[in-house]
Enzyme design. Structure first.
Site, PDB file in Angstrom:
ATOM      1  N   ASP A 160     -86.425  38.684  68.092  1.00  0.00           N
ATOM      2  CA  ASP A 160     -86.626  39.238  66.743  1.00  0.00           C
ATOM      3  C   ASP A 160     -85.597  38.654  65.772  1.00  0.00           C
ATOM      4  O   ASP A 160     -85.926  38.266  64.650  1.00  0.00           O
ATOM      5  CB  ASP A 160     -86.555  40.787  66.760  1.00  0.00           C
ATOM      6  CG  ASP A 160     -85.351  41.327  67.541  1.00  0.00           C
ATOM      7  OD1 ASP A 160     -84.663  40.541  68.231  1.00  0.00           O
ATOM      8  OD2 ASP A 160     -85.092  42.549  67.455  1.00  0.00           O
ATOM      9  N   TYR A 186     -87.953  23.879  82.699  1.00  0.00           N
ATOM     10  CA  TYR A 186     -87.062  22.832  83.190  1.00  0.00           C
ATOM     11  C   TYR A 186     -85.631  23.104  82.740  1.00  0.00           C
ATOM     12  O   TYR A 186     -85.414  23.856  81.783  1.00  0.00           O
ATOM     13  CB  TYR A 186     -87.527  21.469  82.664  1.00  0.00           C
ATOM     14  CG  TYR A 186     -88.896  21.099  83.180  1.00  0.00           C
ATOM     15  CD1 TYR A 186     -89.047  20.565  84.454  1.00  0.00           C
ATOM     16  CD2 TYR A 186     -90.034  21.307  82.415  1.00  0.00           C
ATOM     17  CE1 TYR A 186     -90.303  20.242  84.950  1.00  0.00           C
ATOM     18  CE2 TYR A 186     -91.300  20.991  82.904  1.00  0.00           C
ATOM     19  CZ  TYR A 186     -91.423  20.465  84.174  1.00  0.00           C
ATOM     20  OH  TYR A 186     -92.657  20.161  84.657  1.00  0.00           O
ATOM     21  N   GLU A 234     -75.888  42.900  64.650  1.00  0.00           N
ATOM     22  CA  GLU A 234     -76.633  42.303  63.532  1.00  0.00           C
ATOM     23  C   GLU A 234     -75.774  41.434  62.616  1.00  0.00           C
ATOM     24  O   GLU A 234     -76.306  40.578  61.914  1.00  0.00           O
ATOM     25  CB  GLU A 234     -77.325  43.407  62.724  1.00  0.00           C
ATOM     26  CG  GLU A 234     -78.497  44.028  63.477  1.00  0.00           C
ATOM     27  CD  GLU A 234     -79.177  45.117  62.689  1.00  0.00           C
ATOM     28  OE1 GLU A 234     -78.453  45.901  62.017  1.00  0.00           O
ATOM     29  OE2 GLU A 234     -80.415  45.209  62.747  1.00  0.00           O
TER      30      GLU A 234
END
Ligand SMILES: [Zn+2]
Ligand SMILES: [Zn+2]
Length: 389
Positions: free
Chosen positions: A100, A295, A370
C-alpha cells in the site's frame, strides 16, 4: 527547488486509502482504477497491463534513456488485527507487506516528476505491478513491459520493518533469495496398523525425508551460500489405526547466491536425489515437483554506486545506509538481473517500536512507520532526476 514536505500528508492519505481497500493478486481492480484516475489527472496516459497492472510514461522534454520505477500493488489473505482507523474494510484481506505504501510513494513521485519534465532527458516508465507475492512480474514481462521504449535501468523500493526507520538497506550482489515451492507426493500401500509388514507406510518415509533433506544445507552446500529448506504443509492418512496410502508435503526451497546456472540448479538436484533415494529405501513411490516462484534479486554494482553517490547522499547520512540482504523472495529480479537490465532494489527501513511497526511482514498486526513514506518518494524522484539528467 523541491519541497518534499509539501507532499507528506498526501502520501500518508493515499497509503491509508489503499490500506483500507486491499485486494489480492490479479484482483486489484479497484486499486488499478484508482491509480489510473490519479495518473490521468496528472495529464498522463496510463495503460492496463497483465489484467490489473498499470504502466504509464512520463516523457521528458529532451530525448534520453528510459528508467523504470516499479511499485507492487497486491495484498495478502490475512485478517487484519490492528486497532487503527484505516483498518482493512475487505474481510480476510490485508496489506501486510507494505505494498500500500509502495503504490502511494510512486503515485506522489509521479505527481512531482510530471511537473518537472523540463529537467528530464529521457522517459520514466511507471509500473504498478499486480500479484508480486506470486511472481506477477513475469506476466508483465511477457506482455512487453520492458519494451516500447526499451528499459535501460530499473529501480524499486521495499518498505522493510526488519530495518529501523531512518536507515536504508542497500548493497550490490544478491539481496533477495531465489525461491521454489516444492510438492512431494508419496504413495505407499494402506492397511491395518497391527500388521505393517503387509503394507508400505508413506508416513515413516515422510518423517525421514523431512529430517534428511536438512543435511543438504548443512553438509552439501557451502555454508557461505545460504540455503533454507522448509516444510509448510503435510497431509496424509485418515485415522489412527489405518496405515495411510499417500502423504503430500509442500514447502519452500530458497537460496541466495548469484551462481551460474550450474550453481543455481544444485540445491534442487540434491533435494530430488535425496527424496528419491529415501523413497526407494522405504519402497514408496514418489513425485517431486518444483514450481518457480521468483529468481534471486541481484543488485547491479554500478546502479548501487549511483544510488549511494547521487541519490541517497542527498537524503540521508552515509552511515545510515547499511548493507542488507534476506531470504525473502521478490519478483523484482524480472526487471533487472533475470533479463540483464541494470538496476537495484532498495530497502527503506520502516521498523519503529514507538509506532508498533517493528512486526514481521505478512503478520495480522503488521504496520509501517508512515513517516518513512516520504523517504521513498524522495528516492524515486531523485533517482529519476539524477539518472535522466
Ligand atoms: Zn510480501
Ligand atoms: Zn512485499
Amino acid at each position: 527547488m523541491l519541497n518534499f514536505e509539501d507532499y507528506k500528508q498526501e502520501v500518508i492519505e493515499l497509503r491509508r486509502h489503499f490500506h483500507r481497500h486491499p485486494e489480492l493478486g490479479f484482483q486489484e481492480y479497484e486499486t488499478s482504477r484508482f491509480i489510473q484516475e490519479y495518473l490521468t489527472d496528472l495529464g498522463l496516459e496510463p495503460k492496463t497491463i497483465a489484467k490489473t497492472g498499470v504502466v504509464s510514461l512520463i516523457k521528458g522534454k529532451y530525448p534520453g534513456k528510459t528508467l523504470l520505477l516499479r511499485a507492487d500493488m497486491d495484498a495478502l489473505a490475512i485478517q487484519e488485527e490492528n486497532d487503527v482507523e484505516y483498518i482493512s474494510e475487505n474481510p480476510g484481506v490485508m496489506h501486510a507487506c507494505g505494498h500500500d505504501g509502495h503504490i502511494a510513494m510512486l503515485l506522489v513521485a509521479a505527481k512531482i516528476l510530471s511537473r518537472r519534465t523540463e529537467d528530464i532527458h529521457g522517459t520514466i516508465k511507471l509500473v504498478f505491478q499486480p500479484n508480486e507475492e506470486e511472481d506477477g512480474a513475469s506476466f508483465l514481462v511477457k506482455e512487453g513491459v520492458l519494451e516500447n521504449p526499451r528499459v535501460d535501468s530499473s529501480f524499486a523500493i521495499h518498505l522493510w520493518t526488519p530495518i529501523p526507520s531512518g536507515y536504508i538497506g542497500l548493497k550490490s550482489g544478491p539481496v533477495m533469495a531465489e525461491m521454489y515451492n516444492f510438492k512431494i507426493v508419496l504413495r505407499g500401500k494402506g492397511g491395518h496398523t497391527s500388521s505393517p509388514q503387509n503394507s508400505v507406510d508413506p508416513i515413516v518415509c515422510a518423517a525421514n525425508i523431512i529430517q534428511t533433506v536438512q543435511s543438504i544445507q548443512t553438509r552439501e552446500i557451502d555454508p557461505l551460500e545460504p540455503t533454507v529448506i522448509m516444510f509448510g504443509k503435510i497431509q496424509g492418512g485418515t485415522s489412527s489405526n489405518i496405515i495411510a496410502d499417500t502423504v503430500e508435503m509442500e514447502g519452500t526451497l530458497r537460496y541466495l547466491y548469484d551462481g551460474d546456472d550450474e550453481g543455481v540448479q544444485q540445491p534442487r538436484r540434491r533435494f530430488k536425489r535425496m527424496v528419491e533415494a529415501i523413497c526407494e529405501a522405504y519402497r514408496v513411490s514418489c513425485e517431486v515437483e518444483f514450481l518457480p516462484s521468483s529468481y534471486t534479486v541481484i543488485n547491479e554494482e554500478k546502479s548501487v554506486a549511483f544510488l549511494k553517490e547521487c541519490v541517497l547522499n542527498q537524503i540521508i547520512d552515509g552511515n545510515k545506509v547499511v548493507p542488507y540482504c534476506c531470504m525473502g523472495g521478490e519478483d523484482f529480479s524480472e526487471y533487472i538481473n533475470h533479463n540483464n537490465i541494470p538496476g537495484a532494489l532498495v530497502f527503506v527501513g520502516t521498523g519503529n517500536p514507538a509506532v508498533g511497526s517493528d512486526i514481521p511482514h505478512h503478520r495480522c498486526d503488521f504496520n509501517i512507520d508512515e513517516k518513512t513514506l516520504l523517504t521513498g518518494v524522495k528516492i524515486h524522484v531523485l533517482t529519476a532526476l539524477e539518472y535522466l539528467k
